[in-house]
Design a protein around this motif. Structure first.
Motif, PDB file in Angstrom:
ATOM      1  N   CYS A   1     -25.727 -36.056  55.400  1.00  0.00           N
ATOM      2  CA  CYS A   1     -25.330 -34.768  54.729  1.00  0.00           C
ATOM      3  C   CYS A   1     -23.960 -34.457  54.452  1.00  0.00           C
ATOM      4  O   CYS A   1     -23.283 -33.892  53.798  1.00  0.00           O
TER       5      CYS A   1
ATOM      6  N   VAL B   1     -30.864 -30.917  47.637  1.00  0.00           N
ATOM      7  CA  VAL B   1     -29.894 -31.184  47.191  1.00  0.00           C
ATOM      8  C   VAL B   1     -29.550 -31.005  45.645  1.00  0.00           C
ATOM      9  O   VAL B   1     -30.649 -30.758  44.802  1.00  0.00           O
TER      10      VAL B   1
ATOM     11  N   TRP C   1     -25.982 -35.213  44.627  1.00  0.00           N
ATOM     12  CA  TRP C   1     -26.607 -35.601  45.763  1.00  0.00           C
ATOM     13  C   TRP C   1     -27.654 -36.560  45.580  1.00  0.00           C
ATOM     14  O   TRP C   1     -27.873 -37.608  46.216  1.00  0.00           O
TER      15      TRP C   1
END
Ligand code: NAD
Length: 349
Positions: free
Chosen positions: A98, A161, A165
């Motif tokens: 992340c 996301v 992403w």
């Protein structure tokens, strides 16, 4: 024999398990998923494999040498950290983590225990990307001018996301591999229309030597498009990944400037020669990648898609996210791809 456990059997996990089964030298010991329906599918497809809802059965098992993490990105760090702490090699889905701090910590942990991390940058193992890299390396395209990618379709919406992403790691890992340089600045813009996460986004990356790259990612497109234009000084190519044959077309087209002395009398000539479609190796990229994972472990080789490659992609994603938050302000990066801190305002007295 490398004994593996796979965590996550949702959309992508079955492809990982199937390919592990197809490679001599891997033995799938266990598959884990929190979702009982997924476990039923595992038991039906692979009766010999342990199907468990508890990841610790894999992470702490003395009978497992390597773990594949095929879960949503928010869970990658904790699962990979536990696997490395239990002395297991890690194959982890894109995007690696992340944030960059998590990636740095995992890289350090793997180094300390002499373990491999491979990040699933699947496209690097396609015949098309290998051919593009070859055309760049052997000078066929000449100096690179640009990389321009359209990666759009309807869905699959992710809950954790945004579209950057989810889809941009593909292009960012491809760029990292073929341009072989770190961007100096990233500008991104995007908008969310449905679930609070950007579903349409545009990213521009500025590389050294005037190489510019652009990525258009979109979950709200009526049609699926996977087309990339790559322009060089000598030749240009179009890569249409949805074409069954002739995925890459190389055009002998270009522009030559005859007279640079007087800007008002520039002699621009356009070259328009042949087009050819080079032979592209037909391989299942994931199978080639997992075979390479086996090779890296057994020969103690650092994978080209190692934790450091995963970190470079995460840094680009962070920069794009930061630019979107600042309404398309350029995020400047140093040579390692780390964003420069904004200059602090000095208070005046
Ligand atoms: N390389 C590629 O081309 C590609 C393609 C698709 C997805 N992915 C990546 O794969 C990962 C998973 O994506 P997906 O589309 O399969 O998601 P998904 O939601 O369809 O599947 C994830 C599965 O993981 C399970 N899970 C989550 N946390 C768990 C835990 N702690 N323990 C056990 N099971 C757990 C869920 O129950 C679910 O079944 C993502 O990182 C995604 O970016 C990569």
């Amino acid at each position: 024999m490398i004994r593996v456990g796979v965590i996550g059997y949702g959309y992508w996990g079955p492809n990982i398990v199937r390919n592990f089964f197809s490679i001599d030298g891997f033995q799938v010991q266990a598959v884990c998923d929190k979702n009982p329906e997924s476990l039923t599918k595992v038991a039906k497809a692979y009766p010999s494999v342990v199907a468990t809802p508890d990841a610790r059965d894999i992470l702490e098992s003395p009978d497992i040498d390597a773990v594949a993490i095929v879960t949503p990105v928010w869970s990658h760090f904790e699962l990979a950290k536990a696997a490395l702490n239990n002395h297991k090699h890690v194959f982890v889905e894109k995007p690696f983590t992340c944030n960059s701090q998590q990636a740095e910590e995992l890289i350090e942990l793997a180094d300390r225990h002499n373990l491999k991390i491979m990040v699933d940058h699947t496209f690097l193992f396609t015949g098309a990307v290998k051919k593009i890299r070859q055309l760049i390396d052997d000078g066929s395209l000449g100096d690179l001018y640009y990389y321009d990618s359209l990666r759009v379709n309807l869905g699959l919406f992710q809950h954790d996301v945004n579209v950057i992403w989810d889809l941009a790691p593909h292009d960012l890992s491809i760029m990292d591999y073929i341009i072989q340089d770190t961007p100096q600045a990233i500008v991104a813009t995007g908008e969310s229309h449905l679930n609070g996460h950007e579903d349409v986004a545009f990213i521009t990356l500025y590389f050294p030597r005037n190489v510019i790259a652009h990525i258009n990612v979109n979950w709200l497109s009526p049609v699926k498009v996977r087309t990339t234009l790559i322009g060089g000084e000598k030749k240009m190519l179009v890569w249409n990944d949805l074409e069954a044959d002739e995925k890459i077309k190389v055009y002998d087209k270009g522009v030559t400037i005859g007279n640079r002395e007087n800007l008002h009398q520039l002699l621009v000539s356009y070259r328009s020669g042949d087009m050819w479609a080079p032979q592209v190796q037909q391989v299942e990229a994931l199978k080639a990648e997992l075979a390479y994972f086996h090779e890296c472990i057994t020969t103690n080789t650092t994978p080209l898609n190692d934790g450091a490659a995963g970190l470079r992609v995460v840094r680009m994603l962070e920069a794009a996210a930061s630019s979107i938050r600042k309404r398309s302000e350029a995020v400047l990066l140093d040579q390692a791809g780390v964003a420069f801190k904004p200059a602090r305002t000095v208070a005046t007295v």
